[in-house]
Design a protein around this motif. Structure first.
Motif, short mmCIF file in Angstrom:
data_model
loop_
_atom_site.label_atom_id
_atom_site.label_comp_id
_atom_site.label_asym_id
_atom_site.label_seq_id
_atom_site.Cartn_x
_atom_site.Cartn_y
_atom_site.Cartn_z
N TRP A 206 0.84 -1.19 0.00
CA TRP A 206 0.00 0.00 0.00
C TRP A 206 0.87 1.25 0.00
N ARG A 207 0.57 2.13 -0.90
CA ARG A 207 1.24 3.43 -0.88
C ARG A 207 0.51 4.31 0.11
N VAL A 208 1.17 4.69 1.19
CA VAL A 208 0.52 5.46 2.25
C VAL A 208 0.96 6.92 2.26
N HIS A 209 1.91 7.23 1.39
CA HIS A 209 2.45 8.58 1.30
C HIS A 209 3.10 8.69 -0.08
N ARG A 210 3.28 9.90 -0.55
CA ARG A 210 3.92 10.08 -1.85
C ARG A 210 5.26 9.37 -1.93
N VAL A 232 1.34 4.59 11.12
CA VAL A 232 1.44 3.13 11.05
C VAL A 232 2.76 2.65 11.64
N LYS A 233 2.66 1.61 12.46
CA LYS A 233 3.85 0.94 12.95
C LYS A 233 3.85 -0.47 12.38
N LEU A 234 4.99 -0.89 11.83
CA LEU A 234 5.11 -2.21 11.22
C LEU A 234 5.85 -3.17 12.13
N LYS A 235 5.51 -4.43 12.06
CA LYS A 235 6.22 -5.45 12.82
C LYS A 235 7.67 -5.49 12.36
N GLY A 236 8.59 -5.51 13.31
CA GLY A 236 10.01 -5.58 12.96
C GLY A 236 10.66 -4.24 12.72
N SER A 237 9.90 -3.15 12.92
CA SER A 237 10.45 -1.80 12.72
C SER A 237 9.94 -0.88 13.82
N SER A 238 10.81 -0.03 14.33
CA SER A 238 10.41 0.93 15.36
C SER A 238 9.94 2.24 14.75
N GLU A 239 10.14 2.40 13.45
CA GLU A 239 9.79 3.66 12.78
C GLU A 239 8.27 3.80 12.66
N ILE A 240 7.78 5.01 12.93
CA ILE A 240 6.37 5.33 12.77
C ILE A 240 6.20 6.05 11.44
N LEU A 241 5.35 5.51 10.59
CA LEU A 241 5.15 6.06 9.24
C LEU A 241 3.83 6.81 9.16
N THR A 242 3.90 8.04 8.70
CA THR A 242 2.70 8.87 8.59
C THR A 242 1.94 8.55 7.31
N VAL A 243 0.61 8.49 7.43
CA VAL A 243 -0.26 8.23 6.28
C VAL A 243 -0.81 9.56 5.77
N SER A 244 -0.60 9.84 4.49
CA SER A 244 -1.18 11.05 3.90
C SER A 244 -2.70 10.95 3.88
N ARG A 245 -3.37 12.09 3.95
CA ARG A 245 -4.83 12.09 3.95
C ARG A 245 -5.40 11.43 2.70
N SER A 246 -4.70 11.58 1.59
CA SER A 246 -5.20 11.02 0.33
C SER A 246 -5.15 9.49 0.31
N TYR A 247 -4.42 8.89 1.28
CA TYR A 247 -4.35 7.43 1.34
C TYR A 247 -5.02 6.87 2.59
N ALA A 248 -5.66 7.73 3.37
CA ALA A 248 -6.29 7.30 4.63
C ALA A 248 -7.42 6.31 4.41
N HIS A 249 -8.04 6.37 3.22
CA HIS A 249 -9.18 5.47 2.94
C HIS A 249 -8.79 4.00 3.00
N LEU A 250 -7.50 3.71 2.83
CA LEU A 250 -7.03 2.33 2.87
C LEU A 250 -7.26 1.67 4.23
N PHE A 251 -7.39 2.51 5.25
CA PHE A 251 -7.48 1.99 6.62
C PHE A 251 -8.88 2.11 7.21
N LYS A 252 -9.86 2.44 6.39
CA LYS A 252 -11.22 2.65 6.91
C LYS A 252 -11.82 1.39 7.51
N GLN A 253 -11.45 0.24 6.96
CA GLN A 253 -12.03 -1.02 7.45
C GLN A 253 -11.24 -1.60 8.61
N MET A 254 -10.20 -0.92 9.07
CA MET A 254 -9.34 -1.46 10.12
C MET A 254 -9.77 -0.94 11.49
#
Length: 254
Positions: A206-210, A232-254
């Motif tokens: 999923w592309r969550v940011h440009r 978003v935090k991924l398993k195996g990584s401590s980095e927190i990744l920001t989701v752009s508003r234009s890709y927020a719809h990907l997480f509506k069902q979560m």
């Protein structure tokens, strides 16, 4: 007649191994001079090795088998490999162009080998198929989109690593490079995020940011940042990744 030489190109490694094994049994005199997992490597092999025959999967990343065949038209005999009956059209049945339907059977391969031997023993040059191929591509609506990217060649310190996409946590653009993060650490590739986005399976990546693509199967948790944006935090990584508003719809069902 000199020993016939061939290459096999398919993005399914097991199919390449299987077909090579079948050929060694049915046509032991045939020399396999190269193997490729995508269309661009197949074309490079044909240009460097000048094989008599190219077994080309129709559906490959980079360039399709038909596109490769059109470019080497008149120089190499082509046998298409396909899993799709709709591409086994009448044009494939002539003496100049042949196909193998997956799963490849002994009977079909023996028929193909017999045709190829007949052509080679007659010392007739490969027929220029470009026009025929273009007609077939038009007839089937330009067959298949290339299959999704499976392997990444990445720079890791002073070496080149081959990374399976399933092992990737995320891709992140960085200046002239793209960072590839796996559980083993970071690597760099020169392929831009836009190109990766077109080649990766969108159901998984999923592309969550440009400038960021994540492996959705590695999502640990999704939360809201102080600014109200999804993070978003991924398993195996401590980095927190920001989701752009234009890709927020990907997480509506979560």
């Amino acid at each position: 007649m000199t020993q016939a030489r061939a290459i096999i190109a398919d993005d399914e490694e097991q199919l390449v191994i299987y077909l090579e094994s079948m050929l060694s049994r049915i046509w032991p005199e045939l020399a396999i001079c190269g193997r490729a997992g995508n269309g661009r490597d197949a074309l490079a092999l044909i240009e460097s090795e000048a094989p008599d025959i190219a077994f080309l999967d129709i559906k490959m990343p980079g360039l399709s088998g038909m596109e490769v065949a059109a470019r080497c038209s008149g120089h190499t005999r082509v046998v298409f490999i396909t899993a799709f009956n709709q591409y086994a059209v009448d044009a494939f049945e002539n003496e100049a162009m042949d196909y193998l339907l997956k799963p490849v059977t002994d009977e079909r391969l023996e028929k193909t080998v017999s045709r190829l031997k007949k052509q080679l023993e007659g010392d007739t040059p490969p027929v220029a198929l470009k026009g025929v191929i273009e007609e077939v591509m038009r007839a089937v609506g330009h067959p298949v989109k290339p299959s999704h990217l499976k392997w990444i060649k990445a720079q890791h310190r002073d070496t080149i690593r081959l990374i399976h996409v399933d092992d990737v946590l995320f891709f992140k653009s960085s200046a002239k490079y793209t960072t590839v993060l796996t559980a083993d650490g970071e690597s760099l590739i020169k392929k831009p995020i836009k190109e990766l986005s077109d080649e990766l399976d969108p159901e998984i990546f999923w592309r969550v940011h440009r400038g960021t693509i994540i492996n959705a199967g590695c999502i640990d948790k999704v939360s809201h940042s102080l600014t109200g944006r999804l993070a978003v935090k991924l398993k195996g990584s401590s980095e927190i990744l920001t989701v752009s508003r234009s890709y927020a719809h990907l997480f509506k069902q979560m």
